[in-house]
Design an enzyme around this catalytic site. Sequence first.
Site, PDB file in Angstrom:
ATOM      1  N   LYS A  49      -3.765 -30.103  18.176  1.00 12.19           N
ATOM      2  CA  LYS A  49      -2.443 -30.534  18.669  1.00 12.19           C
ATOM      3  C   LYS A  49      -2.531 -31.034  20.095  1.00 12.19           C
ATOM      4  CE  LYS A  49      -0.230 -26.858  15.992  1.00 12.19           C
ATOM      5  NZ  LYS A  49       0.491 -25.585  16.136  1.00 12.19           N
TER       6      LYS A  49
ATOM      7  N   ARG B 273     -19.125 -22.276  20.272  1.00 10.10           N
ATOM      8  CA  ARG B 273     -19.972 -23.482  20.228  1.00 10.10           C
ATOM      9  C   ARG B 273     -19.048 -24.679  20.363  1.00 10.10           C
ATOM     10  NH1 ARG B 273     -24.653 -25.077  15.967  1.00 10.10           N
ATOM     11  NH2 ARG B 273     -25.719 -23.614  17.355  1.00 10.10           N
TER      12      ARG B 273
ATOM     13  N   HIS C 206     -28.310 -23.922  24.993  1.00  8.31           N
ATOM     14  CA  HIS C 206     -28.136 -23.035  23.838  1.00  8.31           C
ATOM     15  C   HIS C 206     -28.911 -21.754  24.187  1.00  8.31           C
ATOM     16  CE1 HIS C 206     -27.612 -21.532  19.906  1.00  8.31           C
ATOM     17  NE2 HIS C 206     -28.048 -22.543  19.175  1.00  8.31           N
TER      18      HIS C 206
HETATM   19  C1  NCD Z   1     -29.843 -26.220  17.070  1.00  8.40           C
HETATM   20  C2  NCD Z   1     -28.581 -26.537  17.853  1.00  8.40           C
HETATM   21  O1  NCD Z   1     -27.477 -26.328  17.353  1.00  8.40           O
HETATM   22  O2  NCD Z   1     -28.740 -26.973  18.978  1.00  8.40           O
HETATM   23  N1  NCD Z   1     -29.634 -25.447  15.915  1.00  8.40           N
HETATM   24  C3  NCD Z   1     -29.565 -24.086  16.012  1.00  8.40           C
HETATM   25  O3  NCD Z   1     -28.640 -23.537  16.576  1.00  8.40           O
HETATM   26  N2  NCD Z   1     -30.596 -23.381  15.529  1.00  8.40           N
HETATM   27  C4  NCD Z   1     -30.724 -27.385  16.843  1.00  8.40           C
HETATM   28  C5  NCD Z   1     -30.162 -28.607  16.192  1.00  8.40           C
HETATM   29  O4  NCD Z   1     -29.000 -28.671  15.797  1.00  8.40           O
HETATM   30  O5  NCD Z   1     -30.940 -29.538  16.043  1.00  8.40           O
END
Ligand code: NCD
Length: 326
Positions: A89, A110, A138
């Site tokens: 929204k 994420r 990450h």
């Molecule tokens: C990775 C990511 O999301 O960055 N995957 C994961 O979390 N194991 C790698 C990827 O998406 O290529």
Amino acid sequence: MNLKSVNPRAHVIESQQFDIDFLEELCDLTLHMKQNRRNVGDELAGKNVLNMFWEASSRTALSFVNAAQYLGAKTTLIVNAGKFSSASKGETLEDTIRVSSAYTDFLVVRHNHDDASEQCYLASRVPTINAGSGKSQHPTQALLDFYTIKDHFKRTDNLSITFVGDLLRGRTVKSLTYLMAKFPGNSFNFVAPDNSRIDDGIKTHLNDLNVAYIETEDLLGTLKKSDIVYMTRVQKERFGSNPERPEELTPEENAEYERARDMYKIDRNNINLIPCNSILMHPLPRLDEISKDVDHDERAKYFIQADNGLYVRMALFKMMNDYNYR
Ligand code: NCD
């Protein structure tokens, strides 16, 4: 903002936050979780864990959810959060996080924006974990990679680490580089197509620390001198030049993507260039950069690596739960 000084027991934003004490405790606890998975006690009983994923995920989302559940927490998983939260929204990420965090005890996020994790940290009212932020970091993937490396070599220093593939858009390589650069004698080989080379931020960081690295397009020559070969997927969803819609590729960009994707492959014809005691890693998902006919090779560690994600995240939840937050 100096995120490095934020205690990772309170919020996990980037892998520069992890110091040696933290890593040692995490690895010891991870082993404990692995040995006692169904019998670790209800450390998180009465707590809620909210997992909000704006981007696709299998391993990360499921291992976070199950890690929390093995510790006795209740969990909620929102996939496609851009569509199924008020973000659709037009609500800002900041407001969504500020409000959602009041309903839970831990937040796992994420997001496709590079700076999302920092924004979540600023807006959240509970411990918050970065489960992947755009092209930038990450950090919990780096933790499970680190555990896998330590488990195999029984050390995390003096290793020659080769990263292969999309080093520009992939976030796992950046987080693991920041982490492994903390240990003496580690050196880095960055093998990437010219349209996907490692970014300047990482190179500046390594230069500042006086850490040795090379950039090359020669995979076969580099395999022989690698303790760790870490393959990655070319990130099609981030390949386009339109910052608003990087997943939409022009025909020229698509051709560039295909070229990058075809450039480096490990298969039964070249795996033996990797020394016997070295290891082959991949964060997964893989496309065809590692052929499945090497899956049973002793050096292939990518499924063990993914399995470790559950135990590392159990250990992380326990450490965060034990910390006296605010
Ligand atoms: C990775 C990511 O999301 O960055 N995957 C994961 O979390 N194991 C790698 C990827 O998406 O290529």
